[in-house]
Design an enzyme around this catalytic site. Structure first.
Site, short mmCIF file in Angstrom:
data_model
loop_
_atom_site.label_atom_id
_atom_site.label_comp_id
_atom_site.label_asym_id
_atom_site.label_seq_id
_atom_site.Cartn_x
_atom_site.Cartn_y
_atom_site.Cartn_z
N ASP A 17 0.85 -1.19 0.00
CA ASP A 17 0.00 0.00 0.00
C ASP A 17 0.88 1.24 0.00
OD1 ASP A 17 -2.14 1.66 -0.04
OD2 ASP A 17 -2.86 1.23 1.98
N SER A 73 -5.58 8.67 4.98
CA SER A 73 -4.76 7.74 4.22
C SER A 73 -3.55 8.42 3.59
CB SER A 73 -5.59 7.09 3.11
OG SER A 73 -6.36 6.04 3.61
#
Length: 392
Positions: free
Chosen positions: A264, A346
């Protein structure tokens, strides 16, 4: 491009959480340092931003926060030495906040000379059943399995010398969860234990909202850390080739590389008048934090996160090399923390002292009731794309 503010605040706003703006055509090094942040020659363990956040989230005094940071810095330097001293008997390590020391797990049967060599590094020693190599092999076997939604994560826990599988409490009796646990335990000698989690992990991207974001289409995320030529963030925020815009929707650059799931992380090139500085934004609530390196903090160390939705929050490093089972697929080699986060955070910065640690991936819970958040370690991202962290 950005609303009127002071030069020092403007400069600090460039790095984190989509807060990039053109405040001039010169380089960042030619501008004034962020307000209240220590200079590179300072002996302060961290800026007032991080000290204030630790006092708030840990209930520490200023002296207590500084003492803990100093102990964690020492433990971070001790960890690789202790691992080398333990050799094949190394079973993992963690920082003990109560004693202020690094504890190193050493496999039963290690020689007296090995134990003495580990202690000589300044670490405490605890004997355990399995070596880190055995535990990692057991986790790698579980990594090959397909996990159902009720399984949230799994990781090696050096303190218990086991592989821990996180299961959403309400789904523990689910047939698919029980079948996964049976497969995880089958054919292996290493202990596999279960811990219940309150909810399944989710990524922390968000739809278009106001604030200081960066955008990929209608998704808002947070900038992690400046690198030479751009910045790093979370991979689930967008795919390679996508255009990226700043808080005012003006063009910044393109995503040059992105990986999600399995990993990620992503990195974005910077141009069109936007530029980089080695700063983590304090959002006006606390002062800003200079970034001076990326030495990896041990398990148990304090860590703070900055994000465009919930700003500064602190907690502890709970586990490393953890596999997180998102609905989009598993992401590996993550670090788990007790820090909260919410949608829009995020990609934001995880920092310990003045050392960059990683970019926010996802988690469960929120900053009202608490939760846990995982990050992708920064050094893996830098190595993957051949990037150099922009440091003060």
């Amino acid at each position: 491009m950005r609303r009127t503010t002071t030069l020092s605040t403007c400069l600090a706003s460039l790095l984190l959480i989509g807060s990039w703006a053109a405040v001039g055509t010169g380089s960042a090094s030619a501008a004034a340092a962020p307000e209240a942040a220590p200079t590179s020659a300072s002996k302060a363990p961290a800026s007032n931003a991080l000290i204030d956040a630790m006092r708030r989230d840990f209930g520490l005094t200023k002296a207590g926060a500084e003492a803990r940071l100093a102990a964690e810095k020492k433990a971070t330097a001790t960890e690789p030495k202790a691992e080398r001293a333990a050799g094949a008997a190394y079973g993992g390590s963690w920082f003990d906040a109560d004693s202020g020391k690094l504890t190193v797990a050493v496999k039963d049967g290690a020689s007296a000379a090995t134990l003495a060599a580990v202690r000589e590094t300044g670490a405490s020693v605890r004997t355990v059943k399995y070596s880190a190599r055995q535990l990692d092999a057991a986790k790698a076997r579980i990594d090959k399995l397909t996990a159902p939604d009720g399984v949230s994560n799994w990781y090696v826990d050096a303190e218990s010398s086991s592989v821990v599988v996180g299961v959403v409490g309400a789904q523990r009796a689910d047939n698919d969860v029980r079948a996964f646990l049976a497969k995880a335990r089958a054919g292996g000698s290493v202990a596999v234990t279960v811990e219940e989690t309150a909810a399944a992990p989710e990524t922390f991207a968000a739809g278009t909202v106001g604030g200081d974001p960066f955008y990929t289409g209608n998704v808002r995320c947070s900038i992690g850390f400046s690198v030479h030529g751009g910045f790093v963030t979370a991979g689930h925020c967008g795919g390679a080739g996508q255009g990226v815009s700043g808080w005012d929707r003006s063009y910044i650059g393109n995503i040059q590389g992105s990986s999600f799931p399995e990993n990620d992380y992503a990195w974005v090139n910077v141009g069109s008048g936007w530029w980089t500085v080695p700063v983590v934004l304090g959002w006006g609530t606390v002062s800003d934090q200079l970034v001076r390196g990326s030495n990896e903090a041990p398990v148990g160390a304090s860590i703070c996160r900055s994000g465009s939705t919930t700003h500064w929050h602190c907690g502890n490093v709970l586990a490393k090399n953890e596999t997180v089972n998102y609905s989009q697929g598993a992401v590996r080699q993550m670090t788990k923390t007790s820090v909260c986060a919410e949608p829009g955070d995020s990609g934001g910065s995880f920092i310990s002292g003045d050392q960059a640690q990683g970019v926010t991936s996802g988690g469960w819970g929120n900053c009202s009731t608490g939760g846990e958040t995982w990050y992708q370690p920064i050094n893996e991202i830098l190595n993957r794309y051949g990037l150099t962290l922009h440091t003060a």
